[in-house]
Write a protein that holds these residues in place. Sequence first.
Motif, PDB file in Angstrom:
ATOM      1  N   MET A 252       1.232  -1.392   0.317  1.00 16.04           N
ATOM      2  CA  MET A 252       0.029  -0.606   0.061  1.00 16.04           C
ATOM      3  C   MET A 252       1.222   1.172  -0.130  1.00 16.04           C
ATOM      4  O   MET A 252       2.036   1.306   0.264  1.00 16.04           O
ATOM      5  N   ASP A 253       0.530   2.406  -0.737  1.00 13.60           N
ATOM      6  CA  ASP A 253       0.936   3.490  -0.951  1.00 13.60           C
ATOM      7  C   ASP A 253       1.158   4.236   0.288  1.00 13.60           C
ATOM      8  O   ASP A 253       0.411   4.573   1.276  1.00 13.60           O
ATOM      9  N   ALA A 254       2.336   5.121   0.667  1.00 12.13           N
ATOM     10  CA  ALA A 254       2.679   5.667   1.981  1.00 12.13           C
ATOM     11  C   ALA A 254       1.420   6.930   2.157  1.00 12.13           C
ATOM     12  O   ALA A 254       1.275   6.812   3.063  1.00 12.13           O
ATOM     13  N   LEU A 255       1.450   7.555   0.454  1.00 13.18           N
ATOM     14  CA  LEU A 255      -0.209   8.228   0.910  1.00 13.18           C
ATOM     15  C   LEU A 255      -1.133   8.028   1.542  1.00 13.18           C
ATOM     16  O   LEU A 255      -2.223   8.324   1.834  1.00 13.18           O
ATOM     17  N   THR A 256      -1.457   6.570   1.451  1.00 17.85           N
ATOM     18  CA  THR A 256      -3.123   6.269   1.314  1.00 17.85           C
ATOM     19  C   THR A 256      -2.895   5.412   2.980  1.00 17.85           C
ATOM     20  O   THR A 256      -3.965   5.355   3.604  1.00 17.85           O
ATOM     21  N   ARG A 257      -1.680   4.914   3.091  1.00 16.75           N
ATOM     22  CA  ARG A 257      -1.757   4.942   4.890  1.00 16.75           C
ATOM     23  C   ARG A 257      -1.621   6.283   5.910  1.00 16.75           C
ATOM     24  O   ARG A 257      -2.123   5.742   6.558  1.00 16.75           O
ATOM     25  N   ILE A 258      -0.937   7.283   4.862  1.00 12.10           N
ATOM     26  CA  ILE A 258      -1.172   8.232   5.913  1.00 12.10           C
ATOM     27  C   ILE A 258      -2.395   8.900   6.128  1.00 12.10           C
ATOM     28  O   ILE A 258      -3.644   9.249   6.942  1.00 12.10           O
ATOM     29  N   GLY A 259      -2.891   8.923   4.560  1.00 10.28           N
ATOM     30  CA  GLY A 259      -4.540   8.578   4.880  1.00 10.28           C
ATOM     31  C   GLY A 259      -5.171   8.232   5.579  1.00 10.28           C
ATOM     32  O   GLY A 259      -6.502   8.607   5.986  1.00 10.28           O
ATOM     33  N   LEU A 260      -5.209   6.733   5.729  1.00 12.69           N
ATOM     34  CA  LEU A 260      -6.202   6.595   6.440  1.00 12.69           C
ATOM     35  C   LEU A 260      -6.013   7.055   7.405  1.00 12.69           C
ATOM     36  O   LEU A 260      -6.399   6.539   8.845  1.00 12.69           O
ATOM     37  N   VAL A 261      -4.907   6.782   8.613  1.00 11.27           N
ATOM     38  CA  VAL A 261      -4.173   7.634  10.250  1.00 11.27           C
ATOM     39  C   VAL A 261      -5.381   8.813  10.127  1.00 11.27           C
ATOM     40  O   VAL A 261      -5.691   8.753  11.354  1.00 11.27           O
ATOM     41  N   GLU A 262      -4.929   9.162   9.270  1.00  7.08           N
ATOM     42  CA  GLU A 262      -6.189  10.686   8.751  1.00  7.08           C
ATOM     43  C   GLU A 262      -7.709  10.542   8.518  1.00  7.08           C
ATOM     44  O   GLU A 262      -8.302  11.337   9.662  1.00  7.08           O
TER      45      GLU A 262
ATOM     46  N   VAL B 248      -2.907   7.753  -8.536  1.00 11.75           N
ATOM     47  CA  VAL B 248      -1.298   8.236  -8.373  1.00 11.75           C
ATOM     48  C   VAL B 248      -0.325   7.322  -6.971  1.00 11.75           C
ATOM     49  O   VAL B 248       0.081   8.445  -6.738  1.00 11.75           O
ATOM     50  N   PRO B 249      -0.315   6.113  -7.637  1.00 12.50           N
ATOM     51  CA  PRO B 249       0.934   5.371  -6.924  1.00 12.50           C
ATOM     52  C   PRO B 249       2.204   5.759  -7.064  1.00 12.50           C
ATOM     53  O   PRO B 249       2.941   5.809  -8.433  1.00 12.50           O
ATOM     54  N   GLY B 250       2.600   5.577  -5.845  1.00  5.35           N
ATOM     55  CA  GLY B 250       4.294   5.719  -6.631  1.00  5.35           C
ATOM     56  C   GLY B 250       4.648   7.743  -7.212  1.00  5.35           C
ATOM     57  O   GLY B 250       5.679   8.154  -8.017  1.00  5.35           O
ATOM     58  N   LEU B 251       3.704   8.513  -6.025  1.00  7.75           N
ATOM     59  CA  LEU B 251       4.114   9.790  -6.623  1.00  7.75           C
ATOM     60  C   LEU B 251       5.410  10.643  -6.055  1.00  7.75           C
ATOM     61  O   LEU B 251       5.621   9.940  -5.119  1.00  7.75           O
ATOM     62  N   PRO B 252       6.007  11.294  -7.010  1.00 10.69           N
ATOM     63  CA  PRO B 252       7.114  11.664  -6.232  1.00 10.69           C
ATOM     64  C   PRO B 252       7.171  12.112  -5.107  1.00 10.69           C
ATOM     65  O   PRO B 252       5.798  13.000  -4.742  1.00 10.69           O
ATOM     66  N   THR B 253       7.997  11.903  -4.195  1.00  8.87           N
ATOM     67  CA  THR B 253       8.136  11.655  -2.796  1.00  8.87           C
ATOM     68  C   THR B 253       7.902  13.420  -2.178  1.00  8.87           C
ATOM     69  O   THR B 253       7.060  13.927  -1.763  1.00  8.87           O
ATOM     70  N   TRP B 254       8.624  14.548  -3.056  1.00  6.06           N
ATOM     71  CA  TRP B 254       8.246  15.928  -3.117  1.00  6.06           C
ATOM     72  C   TRP B 254       6.745  16.459  -2.676  1.00  6.06           C
ATOM     73  O   TRP B 254       6.623  16.961  -2.458  1.00  6.06           O
ATOM     74  N   LEU B 255       6.207  15.868  -4.274  1.00 11.50           N
ATOM     75  CA  LEU B 255       5.236  16.160  -4.094  1.00 11.50           C
ATOM     76  C   LEU B 255       4.059  15.517  -3.280  1.00 11.50           C
ATOM     77  O   LEU B 255       3.062  16.076  -3.002  1.00 11.50           O
TER      78      LEU B 255
END
Length: 126
Positions: free
Chosen positions: A1-11, A64-71
């Motif tokens: 699972m993408d980091a953005l998705t994981r952080i979204g679940l926490v939020e 958009v999995p694998g989004l550039p880290t800075w974005l």
Amino acid sequence: MDALTRIGLVELAFGAVLGWAVAATMITPKLVERAGVRKPRRILQAHLDYVIMGIILIAVGLAVPGLPTWLAVAIVIGTWVNPTLFLPLAFSPRAATRPWFQVLSIVSFTLTSGGLVGAAVVGLLR
């Protein structure tokens, strides 16, 4: 699972738990007032915004999995700070007139809107 998705679940989970504070503003308003909350409606706004921003993070992480880290970092910071800005307003409505609050708001809104536009561009170009 993408980091953005994981952080979204926490939020999203944080927003859901904040629903208890919203319930407290309705069930025990005197207790909430004694805790220093002057504008309980701001707690509701934060609760809803955390839930919405969590869903946005999940959606972007899945779309958009694998989004550039800075974005991804820009989007995460913006989507966490935006709802958090409602909390100082619950305790001090005048916080919105303070320079720190105004600067933080502009930075947060810029990170969120700019980051999401960037994610859309990356997603469309793939």
